[in-house]
Every structure is written in C-alpha cells, then in structure tokens.
Design an enzyme around this catalytic site. Structure first.
Site: not given
Ligand code: NAP
Length: 275
Positions: A66, A101
């Site tokens: 992306k 999104d």
């Molecule tokens: P990402 O860029 O990797 O970001 C992950 C986020 O989660 C960061 O803020 C990270 O904090 C935090 N995190 C991870 N493990 C953690 C923990 N153990 N404790 C506290 N914070 C934690 O991932 P993303 O692409 O944003 O996706 C995040 C989630 O959203 C995924 O589950 C994805 O499947 C979901 N999602 C859903 C949709 C939908 O359409 N429903 C769309 C997009 C994404 P740090 O910055 O401290 O590492």
C-alpha cells in the site's frame, strides 16, 4: 468477455476481498470476476502495468504494497494525505491511486447510526489502518485522541493531521480515563486478532453503556474487546463492517455501480463463521 478485478499482496491467500466482490458481481448479474495474485514489492510496478495492459477493471492492494504504490501511481488527495493506496483505478490514460479505508471506517460507523461530528473519539493504535481512520475522522469533525504503545508514533500521526482538525497523541498508560471521556472507541491495533484471541487493551470495567466500541479486527468476528463492550452495555461494531464499506467504495470507483453491502457482509461472515 469477463472483466477481471484483483487484489495484489504478499501474502494474499487470506484475503476476503474475492468472496465479497464476487458475491456483489453475482448479485448484480455483472460479467466480472475478482482474483488474488501474489505480487512482491519489486514486481508491483510491472504487475500494475501488466494488469492495465490486459484490460483489468481495477485493483486492490494489501500488505506490504500500500505505501510503495504511492510512488507508482497518481495518488488522489486522500491517498496522498494518508500515505497509502489500497485501490487502483485505470482511467483512460491514467493509473489513479485511492485509499478507501478511512471512508470505509466512517461509513461503518454511520451505517450503525453513529454521529461523528463533535464526538470524542479514542483511536487505539497508530499503524497503517489508524492513519486512514484518523485522517477521515478528523476531516469529518471528530475530536480524536490517538493512544499507542509507541507514543512517538501516536504523536507523529496527530501532528500529521493537526492542520485538518483536532487530534492529539498519547501512550497507553491513561487508558481508563481516556475511555471514560470518549463517545467512540476504535481499536486499530492487531490486539485480539487470531491466534491471540484472549487479548484486549480495554475491559468492560472501563466502559459504560451508550459508548460505541468499534474493533477493526475481524478474525475472530467476535473479539474479546467486543465481548467486553457487550458486558458493559456498549454499542458494538465489528471489523467486517469496515471491510465491506471500504470494498463497496472501491467497487463504486471501478464500476460506477452501487454494490449491495448486505450481500457482501453475509458472504464474508459465512466464511469467517466456518473458521
Ligand atoms: P500495523 O500498521 O502493523 O499497526 C499495528 C498497530 O497495533 C500499531 O499501532 C502497534 O503499536 C499496535 N500493536 C501491535 N501489537 C500490540 C500490542 N501487543 N499491544 C499494543 N499495541 C500493539 O497494522 P495495520 O495494518 O494498521 O492493521 C492493524 C489491524 O487492523 C489488523 O488486525 C488488521 O487486520 C486490521 N485491519 C482491519 C481492516 C478492516 O477493514 N476491518 C482494515 C485494515 C486493517 P506500535 O506502534 O507500538 O507497534
């Protein structure tokens, strides 16, 4: 001849987009098919141009493509502001990058009767999904607090949208107080996602009835966070709603046709409920 649509990613096998878009094409009687293709970062440019040359109707991009796509297409102002492209439109001579999104997230809220303007919204997380969600919330007049494990990322994200509206970044230490003051709480972290399904950043004792708790995680469908919210009498919104609304927006960009969100939602839930 069938028009082909696709999602590119690496990995991409887990994507629910084919199920959702093919269900919409079938319901509308459109002669189209949606497929997944594993494409690496290095091959993305060639793959996009190849798809255009072969007459594909449009593309979605997922992890890890992306952000890098921003340099390979003409991003629209929303994709540019978010810093990521999840939808590609082939329009006459151009390859236009969109990001659906954030719009998908606010449509998920609105379709559940939630008012965004002037609401206090607590966004948990500051990763890729948070960037899109926060951008759209601020645009739509919410007062946003971003709480993230890595506080610097929350502060940077708040800073990035500060010219558009009200946002501030903080850590996870003060969550009980922040939850108490918020009308809407959105989990954009991966906490609670399969296989760590017992995890949640906030629990029912911090929430109160009437609050809206929206979890972007959709695997599992009923996350621990949503279970805690139900215990507290809060209104819950699951991640499939956002998935469907961001997909519906892409569908409209490509085809100009309004897809049936209920059909798309049912098709995704049928798959998730079997897992
Ligand atoms: P990402 O860029 O990797 O970001 C992950 C986020 O989660 C960061 O803020 C990270 O904090 C935090 N995190 C991870 N493990 C953690 C923990 N153990 N404790 C506290 N914070 C934690 O991932 P993303 O692409 O944003 O996706 C995040 C989630 O959203 C995924 O589950 C994805 O499947 C979901 N999602 C859903 C949709 C939908 O359409 N429903 C769309 C997009 C994404 P740090 O910055 O401290 O590492």
């Amino acid at each position: 001849m069938k028009t082909i649509y696709a999602v590119f990613g690496d990995p991409v096998g887990h994507s629910l987009s084919p199920v959702m878009h093919n269900a919409a094409f079938e319901a509308l009687g459109m002669d189209c098919e949606y497929h997944t293709f594993r494409v690496t970062k290095d091959d993305l440019k060639a793959a996009i141009h190849g798809a255009k040359a072969m007459g594909f109707g449009g593309l979605n991009l997922t992890i890890p493509l992306k952000e890098i796509a921003l340099r390979l297409v003409e991003p629209d102002p929303i994709a540019k502001a978010i810093g990521a492209v999840n939808t590609i439109e082939f329009s006459k001579g151009s390859i236009i990058g969109h990001n659906t999104d954030g719009i998908g997230a606010v449509h998920a809220l609105r379709s559940s009767g939630v008012v965004i303007r002037d609401s206090n919204v607590l966004v948990l997380g500051a990763g890729g999904a948070a960037r899109a969600v926060v951008y759209q919330l601020v645009q739509d007049g919410a007062r946003v607090t971003i709480a993230n494990r890595t506080i610097e990322r929350a502060e940077k994200l708040a800073d990035n949208v500060s010219s558009l509206g009200t946002a501030r970044g903080t850590g996870l230490e003060d969550l009980p107080g922040l939850v108490e003051q918020s009308h809407i709480i959105i989990n954009t972290t991966s906490v609670g996602m399969h296989p760590d399904t017992g995890q949640t950043l906030i629990t029912s004792d911090m929430m109160h009835s009437g609050q809206v708790i929206f979890d972007l995680v959709y695997n599992p469908l009923q996350t621990r966070l949503l279970e805690e919210a139900k215990k507290a009498g809060a209104i819950t919104i699951d991640g499939v709603k956002m998935l469907v609304h961001q997909g519906a927006r892409s569908f409209r960009i490509w085809t100009g046709v309004e897809p049936p969100p209920n059909v798309m939602e049912r098709s995704v839930k049928d798959v998730l409920e079997k897992q």
